[in-house]
Design an enzyme around this catalytic site. Structure first.
Site, PDB file in Angstrom:
ATOM      1  N   ALA A  77     -97.957 -44.043 -13.750  1.00 42.13           N
ATOM      2  CA  ALA A  77     -97.841 -44.512 -15.141  1.00 42.13           C
ATOM      3  C   ALA A  77     -97.420 -46.100 -14.814  1.00 42.13           C
ATOM      4  CB  ALA A  77     -97.026 -43.956 -16.134  1.00 42.13           C
ATOM      5  N   LYS A  78     -97.864 -47.023 -15.795  1.00 43.53           N
ATOM      6  CA  LYS A  78     -97.685 -48.359 -15.617  1.00 43.53           C
ATOM      7  C   LYS A  78     -96.043 -48.549 -16.014  1.00 43.53           C
ATOM      8  CE  LYS A  78     -98.456 -52.678 -14.972  1.00 43.53           C
ATOM      9  NZ  LYS A  78     -98.889 -52.891 -13.337  1.00 43.53           N
TER      10      LYS A  78
END
Length: 361
Positions: A355-356
């Site tokens: 995930a970012k």
């Protein structure tokens, strides 16, 4: 310019694999220019305020790609500024709840998003323990920026690709400008040529694509360097692992000689980042040992070093201070991770299980 930066396919069709990562790699010269023109005065001001408080020690706090930028800052602060530095163990605060006396210490927290809870908690605890706190982020409105006493915005603009590229080089330049500012030097003057040099490096993607063919079927690889190049080796290894899933081990050249060299043979791929300066000279005995073992040695660095290796990418480092070369060194290696991933039939924009913003606690 990276080939994936042309956008999506026909209307309604799927996006081109790697489109986001390619576009953001291509933005790096513009980001560096923006930081030098718009960001440098603010960084100088922050550095001046902190220098006036004469911190005795520096702790660097980060995760992932930003951790490699923090390691680069450690070299800068110890070599250029003469300040002793350490890398924070955040679990001391977040898992163990240990109290520390950080009076007169500078705690620098580096984070692209500024949103990871453990970074915010560690910074908050450091400030309560008496530290001077500085957040270096790409989001001035982030929780981390709000938790720290001082903030530096790296001005990279929104980054949508999961693999961080432009924010990493922006963090490096921001940390360089800050370190120089601590000792009363205008670092923007020495760094003024970087945007043009970055354009020249990124324009040579065809060379990198040819290098990528060597690693399409690689089962593992090693990256090594010394001095200012060591954070580049760590960041390049991270990019290769998170995009192509190739196990990539990064070692200081000195550490490579202390045991791991035994795993290198004549089919083992090794990428050496050779800075043009003292770090590169310190790496030379390691390069000699690797050649003696018949390693498939690829060099990123000065043209003379590339010519003596199996293959490589010659960097335009003439006249570039050694401490600034990592900003250029990582770019062909970002491209390499991108090209290897595409060659393996994967999408560098969508690494699995990532995930970012990584919300570690």
């Amino acid at each position: 310019m990276p080939t994936g930066s042309t956008g999506s396919t026909a209307r309604g069709g799927p996006a081109v694999p790697g489109r986001l990562m390619a576009a953001e790699m291509a933005e790096q010269p513009a980001v560096l220019r923006r930081l030098l023109t718009e960001g440098a005065p603010r960084i100088q001001e922050v550095a001046r305020h902190i220098a006036a408080r004469r911190p005795r020690f520096v702790q660097l706090t980060a995760r992932g790609t930003s951790d490699n930028a923090a390691l680069y800052a450690k070299y800068l602060l110890e070599i250029l500024v003469g300040k002793p530095c350490g890398l924070t163990s955040m679990s001391v605060t977040t898992a163990y709840g240990a109290a520390q006396d950080l009076t007169d210490c500078l705690v620098i927290t580096v984070s692209q998003s500024g949103g990871s809870p453990d970074l915010v908690a560690s910074t908050t605890a450091a400030r309560e323990a008496g530290a001077i706190t500085l957040a270096v982020t790409n989001n001035a409105d982030s929780p981390l920026a709000g938790a720290a006493e001082f903030h530096i915005d790296v001005l990279a603009g929104p980054e949508r690709a999961l693999p961080a590229t432009k924010t990493y080089t922006a963090e490096l330049l921001a940390l360089y400008l800050f370190a120089e500012g601590l000792r009363g030097v205008d670092g923007a003057a020495a760094a003024a040529g970087l945007p043009e040099l970055a354009e020249r490096v990124l324009a040579r993607q065809d060379e990198v694509r040819q290098l990528a063919a060597r690693y399409r079927f690689a089962e593992r690889m090693v990256l090594t360097s010394r001095g200012f190049g060591y954070p580049t080796a760590k960041e390049a290894a991270l990019k290769l692992m998170e995009t192509s899933y190739i196990p990539a081990l990064s070692y200081s050249g000195a550490d490579l000689l202390h045991g791991p060299l035994a795993m290198v043979d004549n089919v083992f791929p090794v990428i050496a980042i050779v800075t043009d300066g003292r770090g590169g000279r310190a790496l030379q005995p390691v390069l000699d040992r690797l050649k003696d073992r018949g390693a498939d040695l690829v060099v990123v660095g000065p043209s003379a070093q590339v010519a003596s290796a199996s293959a490589g990418f010659a960097l335009p480092t003439d006249g570039v201070p050694e401490e600034l070369q990592p900003i250029l060194e990582i770019m062909p290696l970002q491209l390499l991770a991108y090209e290897v991933t595409l060659a393996r039939g994967q999408d560098p924009d969508a690494p699995r299980a990532l995930a970012k913003v990584t919300e570690t606690r």
